[in-house]
Design a protein around this motif. Sequence first.
Motif, short mmCIF file in Angstrom:
data_model
loop_
_atom_site.label_atom_id
_atom_site.label_comp_id
_atom_site.label_asym_id
_atom_site.label_seq_id
_atom_site.Cartn_x
_atom_site.Cartn_y
_atom_site.Cartn_z
N VAL B 77 -12.23 -3.90 1.90
CA VAL B 77 -12.51 -3.87 0.46
C VAL B 77 -11.19 -3.96 -0.32
N ALA B 78 -10.19 -3.17 0.15
CA ALA B 78 -8.89 -3.17 -0.54
C ALA B 78 -8.26 -4.57 -0.48
N VAL B 79 -8.29 -5.19 0.69
CA VAL B 79 -7.68 -6.53 0.84
C VAL B 79 -8.44 -7.56 -0.01
N THR B 80 -9.78 -7.48 0.00
CA THR B 80 -10.58 -8.42 -0.79
C THR B 80 -10.25 -8.28 -2.28
N ALA B 109 -3.61 -2.97 -11.03
CA ALA B 109 -4.84 -2.76 -10.24
C ALA B 109 -4.54 -2.91 -8.74
N ILE B 110 -3.69 -3.88 -8.40
CA ILE B 110 -3.31 -4.07 -6.99
C ILE B 110 -2.57 -2.84 -6.48
N ALA B 111 -1.66 -2.31 -7.30
CA ALA B 111 -0.90 -1.10 -6.91
C ALA B 111 -1.86 0.07 -6.69
N ILE B 112 -2.82 0.22 -7.59
CA ILE B 112 -3.78 1.33 -7.47
C ILE B 112 -4.65 1.15 -6.22
N ALA B 113 -5.03 -0.11 -5.93
CA ALA B 113 -5.83 -0.39 -4.73
C ALA B 113 -5.07 0.03 -3.47
N ILE B 114 -3.77 -0.26 -3.43
CA ILE B 114 -2.96 0.13 -2.27
C ILE B 114 -2.89 1.65 -2.17
N ILE B 115 -2.71 2.32 -3.31
CA ILE B 115 -2.65 3.80 -3.31
C ILE B 115 -3.97 4.36 -2.78
N VAL B 116 -5.08 3.85 -3.32
CA VAL B 116 -6.41 4.36 -2.92
C VAL B 116 -6.61 4.17 -1.42
N TYR B 117 -6.25 2.97 -0.92
CA TYR B 117 -6.43 2.72 0.51
C TYR B 117 -5.57 3.67 1.34
N LEU B 151 3.92 7.72 7.66
CA LEU B 151 3.99 7.29 6.26
C LEU B 151 4.32 5.80 6.22
N ASN B 152 3.46 5.05 5.56
CA ASN B 152 3.69 3.60 5.45
C ASN B 152 4.66 3.34 4.29
N VAL B 153 5.94 3.37 4.63
CA VAL B 153 6.99 3.26 3.60
C VAL B 153 6.87 1.94 2.84
N GLY B 154 6.60 0.87 3.58
CA GLY B 154 6.49 -0.46 2.97
C GLY B 154 5.43 -0.49 1.88
N ALA B 155 4.29 0.13 2.18
CA ALA B 155 3.18 0.13 1.21
C ALA B 155 3.57 0.89 -0.06
N TRP B 156 4.24 2.02 0.11
CA TRP B 156 4.61 2.82 -1.06
C TRP B 156 5.71 2.14 -1.87
N ILE B 157 6.62 1.45 -1.19
CA ILE B 157 7.65 0.69 -1.92
C ILE B 157 6.98 -0.45 -2.70
N ALA B 161 7.15 -1.21 -6.64
CA ALA B 161 7.58 -2.53 -7.12
C ALA B 161 6.50 -3.16 -8.00
N LEU B 162 5.24 -2.97 -7.62
CA LEU B 162 4.14 -3.55 -8.40
C LEU B 162 4.03 -2.90 -9.77
N PHE B 163 4.25 -1.59 -9.83
CA PHE B 163 4.21 -0.92 -11.13
C PHE B 163 5.34 -1.43 -12.04
N VAL B 164 6.53 -1.62 -11.44
CA VAL B 164 7.66 -2.14 -12.23
C VAL B 164 7.35 -3.56 -12.70
N LEU B 165 6.85 -4.39 -11.77
CA LEU B 165 6.50 -5.78 -12.11
C LEU B 165 5.44 -5.83 -13.20
N SER B 166 4.49 -4.91 -13.11
CA SER B 166 3.42 -4.84 -14.10
C SER B 166 4.01 -4.63 -15.50
N GLU B 167 5.01 -3.73 -15.57
CA GLU B 167 5.65 -3.47 -16.87
C GLU B 167 6.45 -4.69 -17.33
N VAL B 168 7.07 -5.40 -16.35
CA VAL B 168 7.81 -6.63 -16.69
C VAL B 168 6.84 -7.65 -17.31
N PHE B 169 5.68 -7.79 -16.71
CA PHE B 169 4.68 -8.74 -17.23
C PHE B 169 4.15 -8.29 -18.60
#
Lengths: 74, 183
Positions: B77-80, B109-117, B151-157, B161-169
Amino acid sequence: MAIRVTLDRMLLERRMSLTELCDRVGITMANLSILKTGKAKAIRFSTLEALCRELDCQPGDLLQFTDEDGEAED
Amino acid sequence: MRTLGPGSLASLLKILLDIAIVVMWGVLGLTSLIMVLAMVAGLFRLTGLGPELPEPILQFLQLDLAVALPMAMAAFVAVTFIVDRLRRIMATLIAGDPFVPQNAGHLRAIAIAIIVYQVIRYGVNGVVALIFTVFGRPVETGVSIQPEFALNVGAWIAVLALFVLSEVFREGARLRDEQKLTI
């Protein structure tokens, strides 16, 4: 908005239509309408210069500062 | 090769994501079907009602699978969801107008989906570990579930990054609006 564009008054005083002004200053009708209706967020010096030239006025004649109640400041 | 606009790298990515989303929906449907079958088989076994299921099917629909499937479904569901949001972002890149306010929302929304997963993963692993501690590890054969707390460090990074990019956009969209309304 605190700064009001008084383009409609200037056009009325000079008996000029918006279409005619568009042709003279080389700005699209859509953009000039945005300016006229006060929806614009900023105005370029080049635009202001063209408007002042064609309407034979000063920038102060086109812009008016109003307080929050909408009353014009002197 | 161009990166934005029609016939660019963005449109190639969009095609790949379009294919990916169809595959993901298929996988999601199949996983749901297996999960329903596992639940029905479990119900038959517990209540003694319903037809006798063949041994290979019962072997396949183990209890372990009933635990593993919801976790797999959460991942699907998260990937979809992420693929769908990426498709929408790509559509704006193809249109040549990436700085629309919606893109900031998509990235968030993508960042939140990763957090939820990630949280679901930790939760499921925690529950499995608790069950193993209280009831002991199952010795029957089937899908082996290993509770892990890496701990999936890559996912949290990626989330940061997605939150920062979101603010950039968001800032880009604001500047674009301002530019549009500068006469």
